[in-house]
Design a protein around this motif. Structure first.
Motif, PDB file in Angstrom:
ATOM      1  N   VAL A   1      12.493  14.646  19.805  1.00 11.48           N
ATOM      2  CA  VAL A   1      12.692  16.269  19.791  1.00 11.48           C
ATOM      3  C   VAL A   1      13.771  16.464  18.670  1.00 11.48           C
ATOM      4  CG1 VAL A   1      13.145  18.110  20.827  1.00 11.48           C
ATOM      5  CG2 VAL A   1      12.267  16.140  22.051  1.00 11.48           C
ATOM      6  N   ILE A   2      14.990  16.184  18.988  1.00 15.51           N
ATOM      7  CA  ILE A   2      16.129  16.429  17.870  1.00 15.51           C
ATOM      8  C   ILE A   2      15.823  16.186  16.450  1.00 15.51           C
ATOM      9  CG2 ILE A   2      18.659  16.604  17.411  1.00 15.51           C
ATOM     10  CD1 ILE A   2      18.250  17.650  20.089  1.00 15.51           C
ATOM     11  N   SER A   3      15.400  14.902  16.298  1.00 17.73           N
ATOM     12  CA  SER A   3      15.107  14.374  14.763  1.00 17.73           C
ATOM     13  C   SER A   3      13.802  15.016  14.467  1.00 17.73           C
ATOM     14  CB  SER A   3      14.613  12.812  14.794  1.00 17.73           C
ATOM     15  OG  SER A   3      13.500  12.506  15.155  1.00 17.73           O
ATOM     16  N   VAL A   4      13.056  15.439  14.909  1.00 18.51           N
ATOM     17  CA  VAL A   4      11.691  16.350  14.643  1.00 18.51           C
ATOM     18  C   VAL A   4      12.305  17.747  14.080  1.00 18.51           C
ATOM     19  CG1 VAL A   4       9.518  17.519  15.217  1.00 18.51           C
ATOM     20  CG2 VAL A   4      10.134  14.966  16.005  1.00 18.51           C
ATOM     21  N   VAL A   5      13.199  18.143  14.798  1.00 20.93           N
ATOM     22  CA  VAL A   5      13.876  19.709  14.606  1.00 20.93           C
ATOM     23  C   VAL A   5      14.426  19.536  13.269  1.00 20.93           C
ATOM     24  CG1 VAL A   5      15.352  21.357  15.310  1.00 20.93           C
ATOM     25  CG2 VAL A   5      13.914  20.369  16.922  1.00 20.93           C
ATOM     26  N   ASN A   6      15.550  18.627  13.198  1.00 25.56           N
ATOM     27  CA  ASN A   6      16.339  18.390  12.033  1.00 25.56           C
ATOM     28  C   ASN A   6      15.439  17.949  10.818  1.00 25.56           C
ATOM     29  OD1 ASN A   6      18.767  18.946  13.244  1.00 25.56           O
ATOM     30  ND2 ASN A   6      19.167  16.845  13.855  1.00 25.56           N
TER      31      ASN A   6
ATOM     32  N   LYS B   1       2.929  21.120   4.245  1.00 19.16           N
ATOM     33  CA  LYS B   1       2.702  20.998   5.802  1.00 19.16           C
ATOM     34  C   LYS B   1       3.529  20.114   6.540  1.00 19.16           C
ATOM     35  CE  LYS B   1      -2.211  22.098   5.629  1.00 19.16           C
ATOM     36  NZ  LYS B   1      -2.729  21.468   4.210  1.00 19.16           N
ATOM     37  N   ILE B   2       3.854  20.429   7.631  1.00 18.68           N
ATOM     38  CA  ILE B   2       4.615  19.449   8.569  1.00 18.68           C
ATOM     39  C   ILE B   2       3.634  19.193   9.666  1.00 18.68           C
ATOM     40  CG2 ILE B   2       6.326  19.360  10.461  1.00 18.68           C
ATOM     41  CD1 ILE B   2       7.920  21.288   8.710  1.00 18.68           C
ATOM     42  N   ILE B   3       3.433  18.027   9.963  1.00 15.74           N
ATOM     43  CA  ILE B   3       2.678  17.550  11.081  1.00 15.74           C
ATOM     44  C   ILE B   3       3.564  16.804  12.077  1.00 15.74           C
ATOM     45  CG2 ILE B   3       0.406  16.128  11.719  1.00 15.74           C
ATOM     46  CD1 ILE B   3      -0.581  16.781   8.910  1.00 15.74           C
ATOM     47  N   ASN B   4       3.311  17.316  13.417  1.00 18.68           N
ATOM     48  CA  ASN B   4       4.187  16.377  14.065  1.00 18.68           C
ATOM     49  C   ASN B   4       3.180  15.850  15.166  1.00 18.68           C
ATOM     50  OD1 ASN B   4       6.569  17.452  13.231  1.00 18.68           O
ATOM     51  ND2 ASN B   4       6.492  19.278  14.432  1.00 18.68           N
ATOM     52  N   ILE B   5       3.619  14.733  15.680  1.00 21.40           N
ATOM     53  CA  ILE B   5       2.666  14.036  16.731  1.00 21.40           C
ATOM     54  C   ILE B   5       3.186  14.239  18.014  1.00 21.40           C
ATOM     55  CG2 ILE B   5       1.612  11.670  17.225  1.00 21.40           C
ATOM     56  CD1 ILE B   5       0.968  12.982  14.439  1.00 21.40           C
ATOM     57  N   SER B   6       2.293  15.010  18.776  1.00 24.47           N
ATOM     58  CA  SER B   6       2.828  15.172  20.340  1.00 24.47           C
ATOM     59  C   SER B   6       2.074  14.168  21.049  1.00 24.47           C
ATOM     60  CB  SER B   6       2.594  16.574  20.426  1.00 24.47           C
ATOM     61  OG  SER B   6       1.029  16.867  20.351  1.00 24.47           O
ATOM     62  N   SER B   7       1.606  14.619  22.070  1.00 22.08           N
ATOM     63  CA  SER B   7       0.827  13.886  23.094  1.00 22.08           C
ATOM     64  C   SER B   7       0.171  14.580  24.179  1.00 22.08           C
ATOM     65  CB  SER B   7       1.835  12.982  23.866  1.00 22.08           C
ATOM     66  OG  SER B   7       1.186  12.258  24.831  1.00 22.08           O
TER      67      SER B   7
ATOM     68  N   LYS C   1       0.825  -1.269   0.035  1.00 21.95           N
ATOM     69  CA  LYS C   1      -0.033  -0.007  -0.271  1.00 21.95           C
ATOM     70  C   LYS C   1       0.681   1.269  -0.076  1.00 21.95           C
ATOM     71  CE  LYS C   1      -3.910  -2.337   0.441  1.00 21.95           C
ATOM     72  NZ  LYS C   1      -4.393  -2.809  -0.626  1.00 21.95           N
ATOM     73  N   PHE C   2       2.044   1.307   0.615  1.00 23.51           N
ATOM     74  CA  PHE C   2       2.916   2.409   0.319  1.00 23.51           C
ATOM     75  C   PHE C   2       4.312   1.919   0.418  1.00 23.51           C
ATOM     76  CE2 PHE C   2       2.415   0.897   5.104  1.00 23.51           C
ATOM     77  CZ  PHE C   2       3.538   1.328   5.526  1.00 23.51           C
ATOM     78  N   THR C   3       5.271   2.897  -0.043  1.00 22.89           N
ATOM     79  CA  THR C   3       6.511   2.571  -0.100  1.00 22.89           C
ATOM     80  C   THR C   3       7.208   2.864   1.206  1.00 22.89           C
ATOM     81  OG1 THR C   3       6.585   3.472  -2.205  1.00 22.89           O
ATOM     82  CG2 THR C   3       8.900   2.975  -1.438  1.00 22.89           C
ATOM     83  N   HIS C   4       8.094   1.546   1.682  1.00 17.66           N
ATOM     84  CA  HIS C   4       8.586   1.763   2.893  1.00 17.66           C
ATOM     85  C   HIS C   4      10.171   1.776   2.745  1.00 17.66           C
ATOM     86  CE1 HIS C   4      10.565   0.385   6.883  1.00 17.66           C
ATOM     87  NE2 HIS C   4       9.592   1.279   7.343  1.00 17.66           N
ATOM     88  N   ILE C   5      10.836   2.932   3.538  1.00 22.60           N
ATOM     89  CA  ILE C   5      12.398   2.796   3.517  1.00 22.60           C
ATOM     90  C   ILE C   5      12.954   2.800   4.822  1.00 22.60           C
ATOM     91  CG2 ILE C   5      14.142   4.434   2.748  1.00 22.60           C
ATOM     92  CD1 ILE C   5      12.489   5.714   0.968  1.00 22.60           C
ATOM     93  N   SER C   6      13.781   1.958   4.991  1.00 20.65           N
ATOM     94  CA  SER C   6      14.474   1.674   6.514  1.00 20.65           C
ATOM     95  C   SER C   6      15.494   2.589   6.578  1.00 20.65           C
ATOM     96  CB  SER C   6      14.905   0.179   6.395  1.00 20.65           C
ATOM     97  OG  SER C   6      14.149  -0.874   6.474  1.00 20.65           O
ATOM     98  N   CYS C   7      15.321   3.358   7.846  1.00 19.36           N
ATOM     99  CA  CYS C   7      16.361   4.473   8.243  1.00 19.36           C
ATOM    100  C   CYS C   7      15.957   4.772   9.464  1.00 19.36           C
ATOM    101  CB  CYS C   7      16.076   5.386   7.145  1.00 19.36           C
ATOM    102  SG  CYS C   7      17.373   6.825   7.448  1.00 19.36           S
ATOM    103  N   ASP C   8      16.937   5.161  10.298  1.00 22.56           N
ATOM    104  CA  ASP C   8      16.670   5.807  11.667  1.00 22.56           C
ATOM    105  C   ASP C   8      16.655   7.399  11.443  1.00 22.56           C
ATOM    106  OD1 ASP C   8      17.200   6.765  14.427  1.00 22.56           O
ATOM    107  OD2 ASP C   8      18.209   5.090  14.717  1.00 22.56           O
ATOM    108  N   VAL C   9      15.437   7.932  12.007  1.00 23.66           N
ATOM    109  CA  VAL C   9      15.172   9.319  11.897  1.00 23.66           C
ATOM    110  C   VAL C   9      16.353  10.169  12.353  1.00 23.66           C
ATOM    111  CG1 VAL C   9      12.689   8.993  11.734  1.00 23.66           C
ATOM    112  CG2 VAL C   9      13.614   9.206  14.045  1.00 23.66           C
ATOM    113  N   THR C  10      17.226   9.537  13.478  1.00 22.82           N
ATOM    114  CA  THR C  10      18.299  10.291  13.919  1.00 22.82           C
ATOM    115  C   THR C  10      19.272  10.589  12.866  1.00 22.82           C
ATOM    116  OG1 THR C  10      19.312   8.435  15.153  1.00 22.82           O
ATOM    117  CG2 THR C  10      17.532   9.789  16.370  1.00 22.82           C
ATOM    118  N   ASP C  11      19.622   9.660  11.969  1.00 24.35           N
ATOM    119  CA  ASP C  11      20.394   9.883  10.658  1.00 24.35           C
ATOM    120  C   ASP C  11      20.131  10.834   9.935  1.00 24.35           C
ATOM    121  OD1 ASP C  11      22.130   9.415   8.863  1.00 24.35           O
ATOM    122  OD2 ASP C  11      22.037   7.388   8.889  1.00 24.35           O
TER     123      ASP C  11
END
Ligand SMILES: NC(=O)c1ccc[n+]([C@@H]2O[C@H](COP(=O)([O-])OP(=O)(O)OC[C@H]3O[C@@H](n4cnc5c(N)ncnc54)[C@H](OP(=O)(O)O)[C@@H]3O)[C@@H](O)[C@H]2O)c1
Length: 260
Positions: A100-105, A120-126, A41-51
């Motif tokens: 946090v840091i990855s959301v900023v970067n 748009k940027i949509i950030n998932i908070s809580s 249903k969608f394209t998935h790419i493996s990556c750590d968001v902190t990279d």
């Protein structure tokens, strides 16, 4: 042409459900998470968001392939539960790095593409970002940081017609409960409070709302020309956050203490 949306943390829970839902709604979806994963249903790419470097390359590749990127949904996140006094230094750094840091970067790296698409940027908070929960101190702090960052960024880029908003879920039934890091209890200074509080939060999550409810709100924000800055999932949590805002902080914190 289909609008292109990138969602992090798409291999599980809210991210996975949202990737499926947005595909159904006609978006071209790219999902990113660390594990090897595939979906028809969608394209998935493996990556750590902190990279950040690798994530930048992924954004560039998607742009070159698709010609446009409409939105980034920063959803990947981790939790820590237990007395923060016993958390390891690397666990504390890691939760801030992922949440946090990855959301900023990533928000900064995606801007050139969104400037072109007026996207748009949509950030998932809580809800924990608005009403901090004991024995989830760092997690609560990361989510309020995400909301403050999103509000400030929204104003910085407002004239460029890029929108930033936060979707704020409450307890949601996902693998988050199972995946959460638990700090070691090294003595009994806290008595049974740690065990009881963690048990309660885990039970609440597993009895929580289905992730599709969050996906529907994310979709609403994607579609709206002017999405709200922060939107809370569910009437009950909306009311709770409203009370959290209008009541005295000391009272709110005492009620939370009594609950946990
Ligand atoms: N569940 C709740 O009650 C609740 C409530 C409020 C807010 N939220 C927020 O909702 C978001 C999604 O959580 P969820 O409940 O759907 O949890 P989940 O089922 O555990 O999913 C988390 C996703 O994030 C990915 N992820 C974690 N670390 C990553 C990293 N370093 N790089 C890339 N991907 C990473 C995971 O994939 P891999 O393991 O493959 O990397 C997974 O796809 C989080 O930001 C969470 O804080 C959840």
């Amino acid at each position: 042409m289909k609008k292109v949306v990138i969602i992090t943390g798409a291999s599980s829970g809210i991210g996975y459900q949202t990737a499926l839902f947005l595909n159904e709604k006609g978006y071209k979806v790219y999902g990113i998470s660390t594990r090897e994963f595939s979906s028809d249903k969608f394209t998935h790419i493996s990556c750590d968001v902190t990279d950040t470097e690798k994530m930048s390359d992924i954004f560039k590749d998607i742009y070159e392939k698709e010609g446009s990127i409409y939105a980034l949904i920063n959803n990947a996140g981790i939790g820590i539960s237990g007395a923060i006094e016993y958390a390891k230094r690397e666990e504390i750094y890691r939760i801030f790095e992922v949440n946090v840091i990855s959301v900023v970067n990533l928000s900064l790296k995606i801007l050139p593409y969104l400037r072109e698409s007026k996207g748009k940027i949509i950030n998932i908070s809580s809800v924990a970002g608005e009403i901090p929960i004991p024995f989830q101190a760092c997690y609560s702090a990361t989510k309020s940081a995400v909301e403050n960052f999103s509000m400030a960024l929204n104003n910085e880029i407002r004239p460029q017609k890029i929108k930033v908003c936060c979707v704020r879920p409450g307890d949601t039934k996902t693998n988050f409960t199972k995946n959460r890091i638990k700090t070691d209890v090294v003595n009994d200074i806290y008595g049974k409070r740690i065990v009881n509080s963690v048990k309660k939060m885990e039970k609440d999550e597993q009895k929580g709302t289905e992730p599709i409810k969050v996906s529907k709100l994310i979709y609403k924000c994607l579609k709206k020309k002017n999405p709200p800055l922060v939107c809370t999932v569910g009437t009950g949590y909306k009311f709770l956050c409203f009370l959290g805002k209008i009541l005295h902080k000391k009272l709110v914190n005492y009620i939370v203490y009594k609950l946990y």
